[in-house]
Design a protein around this motif. Structure first.
Motif, PDB file in Angstrom:
ATOM      1  N   MET A 105       0.802  -1.220   0.000  1.00 18.09           N
ATOM      2  CA  MET A 105       0.000   0.000   0.000  1.00 18.09           C
ATOM      3  C   MET A 105       0.835   1.270   0.000  1.00 18.09           C
ATOM      4  O   MET A 105       0.314   2.336  -0.296  1.00 18.09           O
ATOM      5  N   LEU A 106       2.131   1.192   0.307  1.00 22.30           N
ATOM      6  CA  LEU A 106       2.939   2.409   0.397  1.00 22.30           C
ATOM      7  C   LEU A 106       2.917   3.205  -0.903  1.00 22.30           C
ATOM      8  O   LEU A 106       2.927   4.439  -0.882  1.00 22.30           O
ATOM      9  N   HIS A 107       2.865   2.511  -2.035  1.00 20.34           N
ATOM     10  CA  HIS A 107       2.849   3.203  -3.326  1.00 20.34           C
ATOM     11  C   HIS A 107       1.559   3.977  -3.570  1.00 20.34           C
ATOM     12  O   HIS A 107       1.477   4.769  -4.498  1.00 20.34           O
ATOM     13  N   HIS A 108       0.535   3.781  -2.748  1.00 21.65           N
ATOM     14  CA  HIS A 108      -0.703   4.547  -2.860  1.00 21.65           C
ATOM     15  C   HIS A 108      -0.660   5.831  -2.031  1.00 21.65           C
ATOM     16  O   HIS A 108      -1.596   6.626  -2.092  1.00 21.65           O
ATOM     17  N   VAL A 109       0.382   6.028  -1.245  1.00 23.27           N
ATOM     18  CA  VAL A 109       0.551   7.283  -0.504  1.00 23.27           C
ATOM     19  C   VAL A 109       1.071   8.308  -1.521  1.00 23.27           C
ATOM     20  O   VAL A 109       2.063   8.056  -2.202  1.00 23.27           O
ATOM     21  N   PRO A 110       0.406   9.474  -1.634  1.00 24.43           N
ATOM     22  CA  PRO A 110       0.587  10.346  -2.797  1.00 24.43           C
ATOM     23  C   PRO A 110       1.946  11.024  -3.000  1.00 24.43           C
ATOM     24  O   PRO A 110       2.181  11.542  -4.080  1.00 24.43           O
ATOM     25  N   SER A 111       2.826  11.034  -2.008  1.00 21.79           N
ATOM     26  CA  SER A 111       4.119  11.691  -2.219  1.00 21.79           C
ATOM     27  C   SER A 111       5.152  11.123  -1.253  1.00 21.79           C
ATOM     28  O   SER A 111       4.793  10.625  -0.173  1.00 21.79           O
ATOM     29  N   PRO A 112       6.442  11.218  -1.603  1.00 22.68           N
ATOM     30  CA  PRO A 112       7.474  10.776  -0.648  1.00 22.68           C
ATOM     31  C   PRO A 112       7.396  11.493   0.713  1.00 22.68           C
ATOM     32  O   PRO A 112       7.527  10.822   1.741  1.00 22.68           O
ATOM     33  N   PRO A 113       7.138  12.814   0.779  1.00 21.85           N
ATOM     34  CA  PRO A 113       6.993  13.420   2.116  1.00 21.85           C
ATOM     35  C   PRO A 113       5.837  12.822   2.926  1.00 21.85           C
ATOM     36  O   PRO A 113       5.961  12.629   4.136  1.00 21.85           O
ATOM     37  N   LEU A 145       1.406  -0.275 -15.296  1.00 27.38           N
ATOM     38  CA  LEU A 145       0.197  -0.558 -16.075  1.00 27.38           C
ATOM     39  C   LEU A 145      -0.965  -0.950 -15.176  1.00 27.38           C
ATOM     40  O   LEU A 145      -2.101  -0.520 -15.394  1.00 27.38           O
ATOM     41  N   LEU A 146      -0.708  -1.771 -14.163  1.00 29.20           N
ATOM     42  CA  LEU A 146      -1.752  -2.144 -13.210  1.00 29.20           C
ATOM     43  C   LEU A 146      -2.315  -0.914 -12.510  1.00 29.20           C
ATOM     44  O   LEU A 146      -3.478  -0.891 -12.127  1.00 29.20           O
ATOM     45  N   HIS A 147      -1.494   0.109 -12.354  1.00 27.62           N
ATOM     46  CA  HIS A 147      -1.870   1.293 -11.592  1.00 27.62           C
ATOM     47  C   HIS A 147      -2.287   2.482 -12.458  1.00 27.62           C
ATOM     48  O   HIS A 147      -2.363   3.602 -11.955  1.00 27.62           O
ATOM     49  N   LEU A 148      -2.577   2.262 -13.761  1.00 27.92           N
ATOM     50  CA  LEU A 148      -3.040   3.369 -14.600  1.00 27.92           C
ATOM     51  C   LEU A 148      -4.277   4.008 -13.973  1.00 27.92           C
ATOM     52  O   LEU A 148      -5.237   3.322 -13.637  1.00 27.92           O
ATOM     53  N   GLY A 149      -4.232   5.313 -13.792  1.00 19.90           N
ATOM     54  CA  GLY A 149      -5.357   6.015 -13.184  1.00 19.90           C
ATOM     55  C   GLY A 149      -5.367   5.974 -11.669  1.00 19.90           C
ATOM     56  O   GLY A 149      -6.215   6.603 -11.046  1.00 19.90           O
ATOM     57  N   ASP A 150      -4.448   5.246 -11.059  1.00 22.50           N
ATOM     58  CA  ASP A 150      -4.322   5.170  -9.594  1.00 22.50           C
ATOM     59  C   ASP A 150      -3.348   6.226  -9.099  1.00 22.50           C
ATOM     60  O   ASP A 150      -2.529   6.740  -9.848  1.00 22.50           O
ATOM     61  N   THR A 151      -3.367   6.447  -7.809  1.00 23.94           N
ATOM     62  CA  THR A 151      -2.245   7.087  -7.140  1.00 23.94           C
ATOM     63  C   THR A 151      -1.147   6.031  -7.104  1.00 23.94           C
ATOM     64  O   THR A 151      -1.370   4.944  -6.572  1.00 23.94           O
ATOM     65  N   CYS A 152      -0.001   6.320  -7.688  1.00 20.02           N
ATOM     66  CA  CYS A 152       1.091   5.342  -7.718  1.00 20.02           C
ATOM     67  C   CYS A 152       2.427   6.064  -7.594  1.00 20.02           C
ATOM     68  O   CYS A 152       2.905   6.676  -8.547  1.00 20.02           O
TER      69      CYS A 152
END
Length: 189
Positions: A105-113, A145-152
């Motif tokens: 789920m970390l890749h769904h957090v919108p920014s490194p900060p 590709l799996l995350h097209l349109g997602d927060t990634c």
């Protein structure tokens, strides 16, 4: 933190729950003692709940999406306590948990900060000596590709030790396989 339709269907599937129970969670927490009270940040559809119950007798889930939180309360009643909230600003007291975990789920957090804020919050709610552990996917064309349109916002695993150490974590370990990485770190006793 959006997920596209294909991603949502995958994450709530029985196949994903099996993958979580047999591969993702066991690999991420193998050899760790999660103690008596674990917090899962971002449990989503609850794919990790049954597997995590083998490692922690008391399980709390902190979910940012109110629809998913309500669904978890309904479907996993008695298996975990579900709280609504953001992992980057946890509505929880200091030193509440023996472990904090998060899976894919970390890749769904919108920014490194904001990811760093989540790491800081995990540190804050951990008891001294507590463990922070989990896993996430490695960046690749297929992953994107799996995350097209997602927060990634993929987390580069080679940056994670310094990011966690800056917050105060020690005993930091990162391992990777071909598609994912796992991490573990400890709040000093």
């Amino acid at each position: 933190m959006g997920m596209n339709l294909v991603h949502r269907l995958l994450c709530r599937s029985a196949a994903w729950e099996r993958a979580s129970a047999t591969r993702i969670v066991p690999w991420a927490v193998s050899g760790l003692d999660l103690g008596d009270s674990a917090l899962e940040v971002g449990p989503g559809y609850g794919a990790n709940v049954e597997a995590l119950r083998q490692w922690a007798p008391a399980l709390t889930g902190l979910e940012i999406d109110p629809v998913l939180a309500a669904r978890l309360r309904d479907r996993k009643a008695g298996r975990l306590t579900v709280l609504d909230g953001d992992g980057a600003a946890m509505p929880l007291p200091d030193h509440e948990f023996s472990s904090v975990v998060c899976f894919t789920m970390l890749h769904h957090v919108p920014s490194p900060p904001q990811q760093d804020d989540l790491f800081g919050e995990a540190f804050r709610v951990l008891r001294p000596g507590g463990v922070f552990a989990g896993s996430d996917g490695l960046d690749s064309v297929a992953f994107r590709l799996l995350h097209l349109g997602d927060t990634c916002v993929p987390v580069p695993p080679d940056t994670l030790p310094d990011r966690l150490a800056r917050i105060g974590f020690t005993d930091i370990e990162i391992d990777q396989d071909t598609r994912s990485f796992r991490f573990r770190a400890r709040r000093p006793a």
